[in-house]
Design a protein around this motif. Structure first.
Motif, mmCIF file in Angstrom:
data_model
loop_
_atom_site.group_PDB
_atom_site.id
_atom_site.type_symbol
_atom_site.label_atom_id
_atom_site.label_comp_id
_atom_site.label_asym_id
_atom_site.label_seq_id
_atom_site.Cartn_x
_atom_site.Cartn_y
_atom_site.Cartn_z
ATOM 1 N N GLY A 13 -4.013 97.061 -56.882
ATOM 2 C CA GLY A 13 -4.999 96.767 -56.072
ATOM 3 C C GLY A 13 -4.308 96.790 -54.802
ATOM 4 O O GLY A 13 -3.698 95.519 -54.485
ATOM 5 N N GLY A 14 -5.323 97.768 -54.072
ATOM 6 C CA GLY A 14 -5.278 97.915 -51.941
ATOM 7 C C GLY A 14 -5.480 97.674 -51.313
ATOM 8 O O GLY A 14 -6.596 98.618 -51.493
ATOM 9 N N HIS A 20 3.067 99.960 -46.528
ATOM 10 C CA HIS A 20 3.858 100.054 -46.518
ATOM 11 C C HIS A 20 5.006 99.287 -47.546
ATOM 12 O O HIS A 20 4.708 99.265 -48.957
ATOM 13 C CB HIS A 20 4.079 98.658 -44.990
ATOM 14 C CG HIS A 20 3.500 96.818 -45.605
ATOM 15 N ND1 HIS A 20 3.967 96.105 -46.149
ATOM 16 C CD2 HIS A 20 2.025 96.530 -45.146
ATOM 17 C CE1 HIS A 20 3.064 95.052 -47.309
ATOM 18 N NE2 HIS A 20 2.297 95.671 -46.139
ATOM 19 N N HIS A 23 4.599 96.328 -50.197
ATOM 20 C CA HIS A 23 4.250 97.647 -51.508
ATOM 21 C C HIS A 23 4.767 98.266 -51.799
ATOM 22 O O HIS A 23 4.674 97.407 -53.408
ATOM 23 C CB HIS A 23 2.490 97.967 -50.864
ATOM 24 C CG HIS A 23 1.800 97.475 -50.236
ATOM 25 N ND1 HIS A 23 1.381 98.434 -49.289
ATOM 26 C CD2 HIS A 23 0.972 96.963 -50.198
ATOM 27 C CE1 HIS A 23 0.205 97.558 -48.352
ATOM 28 N NE2 HIS A 23 0.545 96.811 -49.528
ATOM 29 N N ASP A 114 0.041 86.133 -51.338
ATOM 30 C CA ASP A 114 -1.522 84.910 -50.922
ATOM 31 C C ASP A 114 -3.055 85.517 -51.446
ATOM 32 O O ASP A 114 -4.017 84.760 -51.555
ATOM 33 C CB ASP A 114 -1.483 86.499 -48.844
ATOM 34 C CG ASP A 114 -1.566 87.310 -49.466
ATOM 35 O OD1 ASP A 114 -0.570 87.343 -50.875
ATOM 36 O OD2 ASP A 114 -2.756 88.416 -49.280
ATOM 37 N N VAL A 163 9.526 91.111 -47.892
ATOM 38 C CA VAL A 163 9.545 91.725 -46.964
ATOM 39 C C VAL A 163 8.814 91.060 -46.408
ATOM 40 O O VAL A 163 7.314 91.162 -46.842
ATOM 41 C CB VAL A 163 9.542 92.774 -48.154
ATOM 42 C CG1 VAL A 163 9.127 94.290 -47.025
ATOM 43 C CG2 VAL A 163 10.775 93.217 -48.645
ATOM 44 N N SER A 166 3.302 93.049 -42.706
ATOM 45 C CA SER A 166 2.135 93.649 -43.445
ATOM 46 C C SER A 166 1.064 94.884 -42.947
ATOM 47 O O SER A 166 1.785 95.291 -41.789
ATOM 48 C CB SER A 166 1.101 91.907 -43.297
ATOM 49 O OG SER A 166 1.271 91.904 -42.022
ATOM 50 N N THR A 168 -1.397 94.421 -41.599
ATOM 51 C CA THR A 168 -1.786 94.439 -40.017
ATOM 52 C C THR A 168 -0.488 93.838 -38.906
ATOM 53 O O THR A 168 -1.034 94.474 -37.958
ATOM 54 C CB THR A 168 -2.385 92.673 -40.386
ATOM 55 O OG1 THR A 168 -3.126 92.889 -41.144
ATOM 56 C CG2 THR A 168 -2.984 92.396 -38.525
ATOM 57 N N ARG A 171 -0.522 97.792 -38.035
ATOM 58 C CA ARG A 171 -1.370 98.597 -36.994
ATOM 59 C C ARG A 171 -1.401 98.303 -36.191
ATOM 60 O O ARG A 171 -1.269 98.278 -34.417
ATOM 61 C CB ARG A 171 -2.786 98.379 -38.228
ATOM 62 C CG ARG A 171 -3.202 98.520 -39.071
ATOM 63 C CD ARG A 171 -4.889 98.445 -39.543
ATOM 64 N NE ARG A 171 -4.930 96.953 -39.574
ATOM 65 C CZ ARG A 171 -5.296 96.562 -40.642
ATOM 66 N NH1 ARG A 171 -4.935 96.884 -41.027
ATOM 67 N NH2 ARG A 171 -5.274 95.320 -40.739
#
Ligand code: ATP
Length: 200
Positions: A13-14, A20, A23, A114, A163, A166, A168, A171
């Motif tokens: 899930g994400g 990226h 993932h 995380d 890797v 993220s 974030t 973006r």
């Protein structure tokens, strides 16, 4: 009588805003290290943990996840979290993914270190821990903390090639006009450019 062995399915899930390389490497590594038959990418509907943030519409995140997964035979996508109304909870995700199979499956919930940190706050976590095993991957900036196993969590840690990417950061790079080439699958980068995503 021959019994087919129970298939081992990863549930990943994400928010995937955008998906990226972190993932994809995580899913690939989980597949290889844990002998999974396939990994199901599940883009979240309304991410309750990120409801205070601007999140790209589900249709866009789904389109990008489809582009990221491409034609990899080990990966597929489920839209169950997007199709379900209300906030996304992993306990519902795993029930819906399980229902997509007409035979018995063992489910492995894949997550980065995380996300594991706040597992104890997840909705109906004790039930979730009975329904799935967890596969946790290292992520730069997050140490492998002791997980509170008091509610019966079964977690296997995997050391994937780190890797340090993220969503974030991706973006932000787009917003700043910096390249995201090779941080994202190329078609995802093209989709972002075409739809002018992440530009204020
Ligand atoms: P954001 O930066 O917007 O918070 P993200 O990069 O963490 O997004 P998500 O879609 O929220 O991406 O992550 C989905 C899952 O993938 C989470 O369990 C997360 O821990 C894991 N993950 C994301 N990036 C990596 C990475 N680089 N290495 C390992 N795991 C990752």
């Amino acid at each position: 009588m021959l019994h087919e062995s129970v298939r081992r399915i990863g549930v990943f899930g994400g928010t995937f805003d955008p998906p990226h390389l972190g993932h994809l490497v995580a899913a690939s590594e989980a597949t290889f290290r844990c002998g999974l038959d396939e990994v199901v990418f599940v883009p979240t509907g309304d991410p309750w943990q990120k409801h205070h943030l601007d999140v790209t519409r589900a249709s866009g995140r789904l389109a990008m996840t489809r582009l990221a997964v491409g034609s990899d035979p080990l990966f597929r996508i489920s839209t169950c979290d997007i199709d379900r109304d209300g906030p996304t909870y992993a306990i519902d995700t795993v029930a819906d993914v399980r229902a997509e199979y007409d035979h018995e499956v063992d489910l492995y919930f894949i997550l980065g270190a995380d996300s594991l940190e706040n597992l104890h706050t997840w909705h109906r976590v004790e039930e979730l821990c009975k329904a799935v095993k967890f596969i946790a991957l290292n992520r730069p900036g997050y140490s492998r903390k002791d997980v509170d196993t008091s509610f019966g969590v079964d977690v296997q840690f995997i050391d994937m090639p780190a890797v340090d990417v993220s969503s974030t950061e991706c973006r932000q790079r787009v917003r700043d006009g910096e390249p995201v080439r090779y941080l994202l699958p190329r078609p995802v980068g093209e989709y972002i450019a075409e739809h002018a995503l992440y530009r204020d």
